[in-house]
Design a protein around this motif. Structure first.
Motif, PDB file in Angstrom:
ATOM      1  N   THR A  70       3.990  18.971 -20.658  1.00 48.42           N
ATOM      2  CA  THR A  70       4.494  17.778 -19.994  1.00 48.42           C
ATOM      3  C   THR A  70       4.063  16.595 -20.846  1.00 48.42           C
ATOM      4  N   PHE A  71       5.007  15.719 -21.170  1.00 47.07           N
ATOM      5  CA  PHE A  71       4.711  14.560 -22.018  1.00 47.07           C
ATOM      6  C   PHE A  71       4.604  13.326 -21.138  1.00 47.07           C
ATOM      7  N   ASP A  72       3.429  12.670 -21.178  1.00 47.92           N
ATOM      8  CA  ASP A  72       3.183  11.459 -20.392  1.00 47.92           C
ATOM      9  C   ASP A  72       2.869  10.305 -21.335  1.00 47.92           C
ATOM     10  N   PRO A  73       3.835   9.394 -21.559  1.00 49.84           N
ATOM     11  CA  PRO A  73       3.608   8.297 -22.508  1.00 49.84           C
ATOM     12  C   PRO A  73       2.418   7.411 -22.148  1.00 49.84           C
ATOM     13  N   ALA A  74       2.280   7.038 -20.879  1.00 47.40           N
ATOM     14  CA  ALA A  74       1.204   6.125 -20.487  1.00 47.40           C
ATOM     15  C   ALA A  74      -0.169   6.714 -20.782  1.00 47.40           C
ATOM     16  N   ASN A  75      -0.330   7.999 -20.532  1.00 52.97           N
ATOM     17  CA  ASN A  75      -1.624   8.625 -20.792  1.00 52.97           C
ATOM     18  C   ASN A  75      -1.973   8.598 -22.271  1.00 52.97           C
ATOM     19  N   PHE A  76      -0.968   8.750 -23.125  1.00 51.51           N
ATOM     20  CA  PHE A  76      -1.232   8.639 -24.568  1.00 51.51           C
ATOM     21  C   PHE A  76      -1.618   7.213 -24.936  1.00 51.51           C
ATOM     22  N   VAL A  77      -0.924   6.228 -24.368  1.00 55.71           N
ATOM     23  CA  VAL A  77      -1.280   4.832 -24.629  1.00 55.71           C
ATOM     24  C   VAL A  77      -2.732   4.582 -24.240  1.00 55.71           C
ATOM     25  N   GLN A  78      -3.140   5.120 -23.121  1.00 58.44           N
ATOM     26  CA  GLN A  78      -4.479   4.849 -22.600  1.00 58.44           C
ATOM     27  C   GLN A  78      -5.600   5.495 -23.415  1.00 58.44           C
ATOM     28  N   VAL A  79      -5.260   6.436 -24.278  1.00 58.86           N
ATOM     29  CA  VAL A  79      -6.281   7.001 -25.175  1.00 58.86           C
ATOM     30  C   VAL A  79      -6.076   6.514 -26.606  1.00 58.86           C
ATOM     31  N   GLY A  80      -5.241   5.476 -26.776  1.00 63.65           N
ATOM     32  CA  GLY A  80      -5.047   4.883 -28.096  1.00 63.65           C
ATOM     33  C   GLY A  80      -4.158   5.683 -29.021  1.00 63.65           C
ATOM     34  N   GLN A  81      -3.289   6.515 -28.455  1.00 65.88           N
ATOM     35  CA  GLN A  81      -2.416   7.378 -29.257  1.00 65.88           C
ATOM     36  C   GLN A  81      -1.030   6.755 -29.357  1.00 65.88           C
ATOM     37  N   ASP A  82      -0.503   6.656 -30.564  1.00 58.79           N
ATOM     38  CA  ASP A  82       0.868   6.195 -30.763  1.00 58.79           C
ATOM     39  C   ASP A  82       1.821   7.213 -30.151  1.00 58.79           C
ATOM     40  N   THR A  83       2.677   6.768 -29.245  1.00 56.04           N
ATOM     41  CA  THR A  83       3.518   7.713 -28.505  1.00 56.04           C
ATOM     42  C   THR A  83       4.638   8.304 -29.358  1.00 56.04           C
ATOM     43  N   ILE A  84       5.141   7.548 -30.323  1.00 52.40           N
ATOM     44  CA  ILE A  84       6.190   8.082 -31.192  1.00 52.40           C
ATOM     45  C   ILE A  84       5.619   9.196 -32.064  1.00 52.40           C
ATOM     46  N   GLY A  85       4.448   8.956 -32.620  1.00 54.55           N
ATOM     47  CA  GLY A  85       3.796   9.991 -33.415  1.00 54.55           C
ATOM     48  C   GLY A  85       3.478  11.218 -32.585  1.00 54.55           C
ATOM     49  N   ALA A  86       3.023  10.990 -31.347  1.00 57.69           N
ATOM     50  CA  ALA A  86       2.707  12.107 -30.454  1.00 57.69           C
ATOM     51  C   ALA A  86       3.965  12.901 -30.130  1.00 57.69           C
ATOM     52  N   GLU A 127       6.781  13.131 -31.885  1.00 52.77           N
ATOM     53  CA  GLU A 127       7.266  13.857 -33.058  1.00 52.77           C
ATOM     54  C   GLU A 127       6.440  15.113 -33.312  1.00 52.77           C
ATOM     55  N   LEU A 128       5.139  15.025 -33.067  1.00 53.24           N
ATOM     56  CA  LEU A 128       4.263  16.166 -33.287  1.00 53.24           C
ATOM     57  C   LEU A 128       4.497  17.276 -32.266  1.00 53.24           C
ATOM     58  N   LEU A 129       4.829  16.893 -31.048  1.00 56.98           N
ATOM     59  CA  LEU A 129       4.862  17.853 -29.944  1.00 56.98           C
ATOM     60  C   LEU A 129       6.262  18.211 -29.457  1.00 56.98           C
ATOM     61  N   LYS A 130       7.300  17.582 -29.976  1.00 59.46           N
ATOM     62  CA  LYS A 130       8.637  17.665 -29.380  1.00 59.46           C
ATOM     63  C   LYS A 130       9.158  19.095 -29.209  1.00 59.46           C
ATOM     64  N   ILE A 162       4.094  -0.350 -23.966  1.00 58.94           N
ATOM     65  CA  ILE A 162       4.167   0.013 -25.388  1.00 58.94           C
ATOM     66  C   ILE A 162       4.276   1.528 -25.562  1.00 58.94           C
ATOM     67  N   GLY A 163       4.728   2.210 -24.489  1.00 58.54           N
ATOM     68  CA  GLY A 163       4.854   3.665 -24.546  1.00 58.54           C
ATOM     69  C   GLY A 163       6.123   4.166 -25.203  1.00 58.54           C
ATOM     70  N   ASN A 164       6.991   3.229 -25.634  1.00 58.29           N
ATOM     71  CA  ASN A 164       8.245   3.605 -26.317  1.00 58.29           C
ATOM     72  C   ASN A 164       9.096   4.561 -25.479  1.00 58.29           C
ATOM     73  N   VAL A 165       9.131   4.301 -24.170  1.00 53.69           N
ATOM     74  CA  VAL A 165       9.834   5.220 -23.278  1.00 53.69           C
ATOM     75  C   VAL A 165      11.318   5.305 -23.627  1.00 53.69           C
ATOM     76  N   LYS A 166      11.954   4.162 -23.888  1.00 55.97           N
ATOM     77  CA  LYS A 166      13.376   4.186 -24.201  1.00 55.97           C
ATOM     78  C   LYS A 166      13.649   4.945 -25.500  1.00 55.97           C
ATOM     79  N   VAL A 167      12.833   4.723 -26.504  1.00 54.34           N
ATOM     80  CA  VAL A 167      13.016   5.413 -27.787  1.00 54.34           C
ATOM     81  C   VAL A 167      12.901   6.925 -27.598  1.00 54.34           C
ATOM     82  N   ILE A 168      11.929   7.325 -26.806  1.00 54.55           N
ATOM     83  CA  ILE A 168      11.712   8.755 -26.568  1.00 54.55           C
ATOM     84  C   ILE A 168      12.871   9.346 -25.769  1.00 54.55           C
ATOM     85  N   LEU A 169      13.360   8.620 -24.760  1.00 53.29           N
ATOM     86  CA  LEU A 169      14.507   9.108 -23.992  1.00 53.29           C
ATOM     87  C   LEU A 169      15.752   9.208 -24.869  1.00 53.29           C
ATOM     88  N   ASP A 170      15.949   8.234 -25.740  1.00 49.68           N
ATOM     89  CA  ASP A 170      17.084   8.294 -26.673  1.00 49.68           C
ATOM     90  C   ASP A 170      16.997   9.533 -27.546  1.00 49.68           C
TER      91      ASP A 170
END
Length: 279
Positions: A171-187, A189-192, A216-224
């Motif tokens: 399960t991919f949760d953008p906000a949780n990645f933001v909260q640990v300082g993880q770039d969501t786009i990089g995350a 791409e690594l996990l897709k 800053i979770g890049n939700v729209k980019v990820i949905l696209d």
């Protein structure tokens, strides 16, 4: 052709199932990621209670997208026996509620310790989950969550590649990645290749949860990207814009305790933001 199916953590509306369904109906949502219901966590339901809830859902035309379980949200140094028993019970709950997805975690790591020191124990416990789930048809969804072993994309990848199980997904949760300082786009791409379920939750630079698309979770980019890749599955709305019953049991972050109460209004804000992105 992609197909997004919207679901929601309806306990952020209310713990009463009827109220949950009433509000979701106004948003034309017919799927619930069941976490809190009728005053308790879904994993604590008796089998009879689960059967009664299933009847109520069927009458109203609702389905369960996933079990929003707390499995794996204990300390890595805590006893595991009761947790494994609870997982086995949750498997039975999932069967009754007719869903194949169970959300899970990879254990809280002591604050002053290196998560990698506990990797072998995390794997041992997850293999016990896998053994218990063999033949059930369930998909075990690991969610990236703050303060657990799999809170970063790198450790999520290490976990899933080590387990090598075709019914363990992410399960991919953008906000949780933001909260640990993880770039969501990089995350992403690594996990897709291992993502089977999406939580719609965004966070701002300070880590505060905001409606999807406002952080800053890049939700729209990820949905696209998911759309172009032909993703077929759930977008599960997890607003976290207010306090709700049970929140203190699974969120260690005290920022949530300062929020106003959640309910139909805060849920409507979160739902409107997601609908705007989807258009």
């Amino acid at each position: 052709m992609s197909q997004f199916i919207v679901s929601a953590f309806a306990d952020e509306i209310d713990m009463d199932l009827k109220t949950q369904m009433d509000v979701l109906d106004t948003h034309e949502m017919k799927f619930i990621e069941m976490r809190g219901v009728n005053g308790q966590n879904v994993s604590d339901l008796t089998l009879e209670e689960a059967k009664e809830i299933k009847k109520q859902l069927e009458i109203r035309g609702f389905q369960v997208s996933a079990i929003g379980s707390p499995i794996g949200k204990i300390g890595i140094e805590d006893s595991f026996e009761a947790e494994l028993d609870k997982f086995k019970h949750t498997l039975e709950i999932a069967k009754i509620l007719d869903t194949r997805y169970i959300r899970m975690f990879s254990f809280f790591i002591p604050e002053d310790k290196n998560p990698e020191d506990y990797f072998e124990e995390v794997i041992r416990r997850w293999r016990a989950y896998i053994e218990a789930a063999v033949g059930t048809g369930m998909i075990l969804l690991h969610e990236n969550e703050k303060n657990i072993y799999g809170d970063t994309a790198g450790r999520c990848l290490k976990l899933i590649e080590t387990l090598k199980c075709d019914f363990v997904k992410l399960t991919f949760d953008p906000a949780n990645f933001v909260q640990v300082g993880q770039d969501t786009i990089g995350a992403y791409e690594l996990l897709k290749d291992y993502i089977a379920y999406i939580h719609i939750k965004d966070a701002d630079q300070a880590g505060n949860v905001v409606p999807a698309g406002y952080g800053i979770g890049n939700v729209k980019v990820i949905l696209d990207n998911l759309k172009h890749r032909g993703y077929e599955g759930f977008l599960s709305l997890e607003p976290h814009l207010g306090q709700f019953q049970g929140l203190e049991n699974f969120e260690l972050d005290d920022r949530y305790q300062k929020l106003p109460p959640s309910g139909a209004k805060t849920f409507a804000v979160a739902a409107a933001a997601l609908k705007k992105l989807m258009k």
